[in-house]
Every structure is written in C-alpha cells, then in structure tokens.
Design an enzyme around this catalytic site. Structure first.
Site, mmCIF file in Angstrom:
data_model
loop_
_atom_site.group_PDB
_atom_site.id
_atom_site.type_symbol
_atom_site.label_atom_id
_atom_site.label_comp_id
_atom_site.label_asym_id
_atom_site.label_seq_id
_atom_site.Cartn_x
_atom_site.Cartn_y
_atom_site.Cartn_z
ATOM 1 N N ASP A 124 0.815 -1.214 0.000
ATOM 2 C CA ASP A 124 0.000 0.000 0.000
ATOM 3 C C ASP A 124 0.844 1.258 0.000
ATOM 4 O O ASP A 124 0.592 2.192 -0.763
ATOM 5 C CB ASP A 124 -0.995 0.002 1.170
ATOM 6 C CG ASP A 124 -0.323 -0.164 2.534
ATOM 7 O OD1 ASP A 124 0.890 -0.442 2.589
ATOM 8 O OD2 ASP A 124 -1.029 -0.030 3.555
ATOM 9 N N ASP A 133 7.010 4.029 3.256
ATOM 10 C CA ASP A 133 7.267 5.186 4.119
ATOM 11 C C ASP A 133 8.784 5.389 4.193
ATOM 12 O O ASP A 133 9.368 6.040 3.343
ATOM 13 C CB ASP A 133 6.637 4.930 5.490
ATOM 14 C CG ASP A 133 6.624 6.157 6.385
ATOM 15 O OD1 ASP A 133 7.501 7.022 6.226
ATOM 16 O OD2 ASP A 133 5.747 6.255 7.258
#
EC number: 2.4.2.8
Length: 218
Positions: free
Chosen positions: A135, A138
C-alpha cells in the site's frame, strides 16, 4: 542502474478536497482533515499501473504477493485490471497469488522493527517471478527487510508495486519499480490504509486529523 516507472507527484502544498464534496462515513466525520486522493483517481491510476506491469513482466508466470493488511484493496483492484488486460490482449500473464503479513507501525510512526506475522511458506517462491504489492512505502525499511528475506529463497525475479511512496527525510532511499502516487510526509488513511486498524473502510485516501489520532490512539 534500475529504472522505475513515472508516477503522479502530489506537491507539499496540495490542499486536498473538502470532505463535504464526497461521501464519507459519518463515524469518521470529525476524524479527517480532507480528502487527499479521491477513489476514482486511485482506480484510474491503478488501471495504468496494471498496463505497465503487463509490459514489464508480461510473458512470465507471476506470483503476486500481497502485503497484508493495508495492501489488500490495491492488490484486489490491481489484479482485476491485470485480469481484464489478460482477457483483451494478445500478451497475457499467468498469475497465482500469495499473501504475507508484516507489522511495523504503532500509532502514526513506523517502528523500524519489522515483524512477519503471517503468510504461507515462502520457499514456494524459489525460482519464481514475484510481484510484491504494497500500500505505501514510508521509510522503505519494511520493504528492504522483506526483499532481504525473500532473497534467501532465490526467486528468479522480484518487482515491487506500491500505491503510495512518501517523501520523508526518514527514507532509506528505496524506490519501488511501480508507483501510483508520491505523497508528502503526512499520515494518510483510507482505501485499506489504517490507523491502528481504523479507516480501512474508507474509499478515498484522506489525511487524518489530530482529533482522529487521539480518538483511535493505541
């Protein structure tokens, strides 16, 4: 040097969209600042990523490896578009699916401590062409750890598709092969991205408010 597909870059000054312009579940009305990426734009971008993946990996049997839980919506929609291309194209990809679950977040911070808490026997990936579907990237530490783990099983090829990549000074410099959107260093939720398991039931990608962070804090 590895080449990466282009993506939609969302600038640091992007204001997003007023929540009142979209259908937002009432139980989240006070917990979000704005809609950042509307669902329709996510779907259109995912359709194009499917085409790029077909172009880059077509002709090879692929094991599509979904990183749970946050990747499941993107994974399902991406595979739907790939299946549609398989049906309507001269070039198709035989594809099987597998799942792995990782955990690296507490509240809105990546802990850096990567735990594999689910998934089948990864030895089945030996000699296979693997597409990891995630998804969000980071810091990149989670994905680098996963790639190191998979390398032990000697897959033939590994490519990574991530819906989002975050611009953050904490980044280790990792960049996936296929990227939907590059986003500023804000904590986003929705479209299966969660904050302590909440907001997965939100269609759009939104920026969480301070009220929301406090309400659902672990």
């Amino acid at each position: 040097m590895a080449t990466h597909s282009p993506c939609i870059v969302i600038g640091d000054d992007e204001q997003g969209y007023d929540l009142d312009l979209f259908c937002i579940p009432k139980h989240y009305a006070d917990d979000l600042e704005k809609v950042y990426i509307p669902h329709g734009l996510i779907m259109d971008r995912t359709e194009r990523l499917a085409r790029e993946i077909m172009k880059g990996m077509g002709g090879h049997h692929i094991v599509a490896l979904c990183v749970l839980k946050g990747g499941y919506k993107f994974f399902a929609d991406l595979l739907d578009y790939i299946k549609a291309l398989n049906r309507n194209s001269d070039k198709s990809i035989p594809m099987t699916v597998d799942f792995i679950r990782l955990k690296s977040y507490c509240n809105d911070q990546s802990t850096g401590d990567i735990k594999v808490i689910g998934g089948d026997d990864l030895s089945t990936l030996t000699g296979k062409n693997v597409l990891i579907v995630e998804d969000i990237i980071d810091t990149g530490k989670t994905m680098k750890t996963l790639l190191s783990l998979l390398k032990q099983y000697n897959p033939k090829m590994v490519k990574v598709a991530s819906l989002l990549v975050k611009r953050t000074p904490r980044s280790v410099g990792y960049r996936p092969d296929f990227v939907g959107f590059e986003v500023p260093d804000k904590f986003v939720v929705g479209y299966a991205l969660d904050y302590n398991e909440y907001f997965r039931d939100l269609n759009h990608i939104c920026v969480i408010s301070e009220t929301g962070k406090q309400k659902y804090k672990a």
